[in-house]
Motif scaffolding. Structure first.
Motif, PDB file in Angstrom:
ATOM      1  N   ARG A   1       0.774  -1.268   0.090  1.00  0.00           N
ATOM      2  CA  ARG A   1       0.059   0.083  -0.092  1.00  0.00           C
ATOM      3  C   ARG A   1       0.885   1.136  -0.201  1.00  0.00           C
ATOM      4  O   ARG A   1       1.736   1.414   0.725  1.00  0.00           O
ATOM      5  CB  ARG A   1      -0.851   0.079   1.279  1.00  0.00           C
ATOM      6  N   THR A   2       0.541   2.324  -0.830  1.00  0.00           N
ATOM      7  CA  THR A   2       1.396   3.203  -1.165  1.00  0.00           C
ATOM      8  C   THR A   2       1.647   4.214   0.245  1.00  0.00           C
ATOM      9  O   THR A   2       2.904   4.647   0.504  1.00  0.00           O
ATOM     10  CB  THR A   2       1.030   4.315  -2.447  1.00  0.00           C
TER      11      THR A   2
ATOM     12  N   VAL B   1       7.960  12.863  -0.294  1.00  0.00           N
ATOM     13  CA  VAL B   1       6.416  12.053  -0.514  1.00  0.00           C
ATOM     14  C   VAL B   1       6.103  11.963  -2.009  1.00  0.00           C
ATOM     15  O   VAL B   1       5.456  10.866  -2.398  1.00  0.00           O
ATOM     16  CB  VAL B   1       5.458  12.669   0.232  1.00  0.00           C
ATOM     17  N   LEU B   2       6.463  13.120  -2.860  1.00  0.00           N
ATOM     18  CA  LEU B   2       5.910  13.149  -4.168  1.00  0.00           C
ATOM     19  C   LEU B   2       6.620  11.986  -5.064  1.00  0.00           C
ATOM     20  O   LEU B   2       6.323  11.214  -5.741  1.00  0.00           O
ATOM     21  CB  LEU B   2       6.110  14.438  -4.670  1.00  0.00           C
TER      22      LEU B   2
ATOM     23  N   LEU C   1       5.273   8.734  -7.077  1.00  0.00           N
ATOM     24  CA  LEU C   1       5.651   8.485  -8.528  1.00  0.00           C
ATOM     25  C   LEU C   1       6.548   7.027  -8.798  1.00  0.00           C
ATOM     26  O   LEU C   1       6.054   6.452  -9.522  1.00  0.00           O
ATOM     27  CB  LEU C   1       6.441   9.891  -8.973  1.00  0.00           C
ATOM     28  N   THR C   2       7.375   6.882  -7.863  1.00  0.00           N
ATOM     29  CA  THR C   2       8.095   5.640  -8.013  1.00  0.00           C
ATOM     30  C   THR C   2       7.339   4.486  -7.769  1.00  0.00           C
ATOM     31  O   THR C   2       7.443   3.495  -8.381  1.00  0.00           O
ATOM     32  CB  THR C   2       9.432   5.665  -7.185  1.00  0.00           C
ATOM     33  N   ALA C   3       6.380   4.639  -6.920  1.00  0.00           N
ATOM     34  CA  ALA C   3       5.508   3.522  -6.467  1.00  0.00           C
ATOM     35  C   ALA C   3       4.503   3.147  -7.473  1.00  0.00           C
ATOM     36  O   ALA C   3       4.423   1.938  -7.778  1.00  0.00           O
ATOM     37  CB  ALA C   3       4.758   3.559  -5.056  1.00  0.00           C
ATOM     38  N   ALA C   4       3.956   4.278  -8.155  1.00  0.00           N
ATOM     39  CA  ALA C   4       3.171   4.091  -9.212  1.00  0.00           C
ATOM     40  C   ALA C   4       3.820   3.484 -10.411  1.00  0.00           C
ATOM     41  O   ALA C   4       3.208   2.528 -11.034  1.00  0.00           O
ATOM     42  CB  ALA C   4       2.497   5.471  -9.568  1.00  0.00           C
ATOM     43  N   LEU C   5       5.260   3.879 -10.772  1.00  0.00           N
ATOM     44  CA  LEU C   5       5.771   3.452 -11.882  1.00  0.00           C
ATOM     45  C   LEU C   5       5.876   1.843 -11.666  1.00  0.00           C
ATOM     46  O   LEU C   5       5.669   1.083 -12.440  1.00  0.00           O
ATOM     47  CB  LEU C   5       7.237   3.950 -11.911  1.00  0.00           C
TER      48      LEU C   5
ATOM     49  N   LEU D   1       0.275  10.004  -7.536  1.00  0.00           N
ATOM     50  CA  LEU D   1      -0.306   8.650  -8.276  1.00  0.00           C
ATOM     51  C   LEU D   1      -1.413   8.945  -9.305  1.00  0.00           C
ATOM     52  O   LEU D   1      -1.281   8.304 -10.155  1.00  0.00           O
ATOM     53  CB  LEU D   1      -1.042   8.055  -7.238  1.00  0.00           C
ATOM     54  N   GLY D   2      -2.035  10.059  -9.166  1.00  0.00           N
ATOM     55  CA  GLY D   2      -2.767  10.754 -10.339  1.00  0.00           C
ATOM     56  C   GLY D   2      -1.978  10.987 -11.724  1.00  0.00           C
ATOM     57  O   GLY D   2      -2.113  10.435 -12.844  1.00  0.00           O
ATOM     58  N   LEU D   3      -0.915  11.670 -11.409  1.00  0.00           N
ATOM     59  CA  LEU D   3      -0.081  12.118 -12.381  1.00  0.00           C
ATOM     60  C   LEU D   3       0.602  10.924 -13.265  1.00  0.00           C
ATOM     61  O   LEU D   3       0.690  11.017 -14.344  1.00  0.00           O
ATOM     62  CB  LEU D   3       0.866  13.179 -11.825  1.00  0.00           C
TER      63      LEU D   3
END
Length: 306
Positions: free
Chosen positions: A144-145, A170-171, A175-179, A256-258
Motif C-alpha cells: 500500500r502506497t 513524498v511526491l 511517483l516511483t511506487a506508481a511506476l 499517483l494521479g499524475l
C-alpha cells in the motif's frame, strides 16, 4: 535436472526481503543469505555488476568484473572457489550467463531444486533477467502506497527531512511506487510472473497466498514452512508523528494521479535517464567482507578489514 530460477521483484520496503526469506526457509530453495543482511542478500548483479565495467566483448572489462564480483559479499557467501569464476567467465556468452551458471551451481551444491535472487534494483529490468534465464519465475510484491512511503521515510533508522524536502520525498515516493506497480502489473500478464501484495502475505490465516506462490513455482512444500528465520526489518509504528499529514496525503494522491496519466514507456524512459546520469552507484554493503574498492585498480592498495 536444471534448477528452477526465481527472481523476487518489488520496490524497496515493499516486503521483498520478507517474501524472499519465506521462500528461502524451504529446503527446496537455495538463496544467498546472511544475518547482516537480515536474510537473503541482494546481488545487484544486473543493475550494477553487469553494467559497471564495460561491454562484455572487452577483455579488460571482463577481467575487472571478475575481480570485483569475486570479491563481493554475494559471491563470497556462495562459498564457490575463487578460481571458479574466471573459468565461468571464459566459457560464458555474457554477464547474465555468468550469474545464472553461478547460481545453478550454488543450488546444486545446496541440493536444492530451485534458487532465488532478490534485488529491488532489478524490478525494471525484467527483459535482462529473462534474456539470461528465459524460464525464470518472477514473483513480484507491492505494498500500500501510504505505508510504503512511510517505511521509505523512516526505514533503516532514517530521520526524514522536514518541510518542502519531505513533501518532495513524498511526491517522488508516490511517483516511483506508481511506476513500479504499473510495470509489475504489466509483467503479471505473462505466464512466468506472479503479482502478490504485502497485505495479502500479512493477512493470510489459511495460507492461501503462500499456496498460490508455491503452485506458481511448482514447488511441493508445506506452506507452513514458509516462515522467515530472520528478524523483521520493519519501521512500522503507531506513533502519530510518523504518519503522513493531510497535505502530504494530498501530495501522494496527486503523484499517483499524475503517474497514471503518463504512458508507462515514458515513465520508464525517465527512470532509465536518471539511472544513466547517476551512473553505477554502488551500495556500501557490496564489499564489506573484503574491503574491495572498484575505483582502486591495484589490489595491494586495498585496506585490510578488521
Amino acid at each position: 535436472m536444471m534448477a528452477k530460477r526465481i527472481f523476487i521483484l518489488g520496490l524497496q520496503r515493499s516486503g521483498t526481503t520478507w517474501l524472499a526469506n519465506m521462500l528461502a526457509a524451504l529446503p527446496q530453495v537455495a538463496a544467498v543469505a546472511h544475518e547482516d543482511h537480515r536474510g537473503v542478500h541482494e546481488s545487484v548483479f544486473f543493475s550494477h555488476f553487469a553494467r559497471g565495467f564495460g561491454p562484455w566483448q572487452d577483455a579488460d572489462a571482463r577481467k575487472a568484473f571478475c575481480e570485483a564480483f569475486a570479491a563481493s559479499d554475494y559471491y563470497q557467501l556462495t562459498e564457490h572457489e575463487p578460481e571458479l569464476l574466471p573459468e565461468l567467465v571464459d566459457s560464458s556468452d555474457d554477464y547474465g550467463d555468468v550469474f545464472v551458471r553461478v547460481m545453478d551451481l550454488y543450488a546444486a551444491v545446496e541440493g536444492a531444486e530451485a534458487w532465488l535472487e532478490k534485488s529491488p534494483h532489478h524490478t525494471l529490468m525484467a527483459r535482462q533477467l529473462l534474456r539470461a534465464a528465459p524460464d525464470a519465475h518472477l514473483v513480484m510484491v507491492a505494498r500500500r502506497t501510504q505505508d510504503l512511503i512511510l517505511s521509505r521515510l523512516y526505514g533503516f533508522g532514517r530521520t526524514p527531512q522536514a518541510g518542502i524536502k519531505r513533501k518532495l520525498d513524498v511526491l517522488r515516493g508516490s511517483l516511483t511506487a506508481a511506476l513500479y506497480r504499473r510495470e509489475m502489473r504489466r509483467l503479471a500478464a505473462s505466464e512466468n510472473a506472479l503479482f502478490v501484495t504485502y497485505e495479502a502475505l500479512k493477512n493470510d490465516p489459511d495460507h492461501a497466498t503462500r499456496k498460490t506462490i508455491l503452485s506458481f513455482l511448482e514447488i511441493e512444500a508445506d506452506p507452513a514452512q514458509m516462515e522467515s528465520t530472520y528478524s523483521a526489518n520493519t519501521s512500522h509504528t503507531n506513533d502519530e508523528a510518523r504518519q503522513l499529514s493531510l497535505d502530504e496525503l494530498c501530495i501522494m494522491y496527486l503523484g499517483l494521479g499524475l503517474a497514471r496519466l503518463v504512458p508507462l514507456s515514458a515513465l520508464k524512459a525517465v527512470q532509465r535517464r536518471r539511472a544513466h546520469l547517476r551512473g553505477v552507484d554502488w551500495p556500501d554493503w557490496v564489499w564489506t567482507m573484503t574491503s574491495y574498492d572498484p575505483t582502486v585498480s591495484d589490489p595491494s592498495e586495498l585496506s585490510d578489514k578488521d
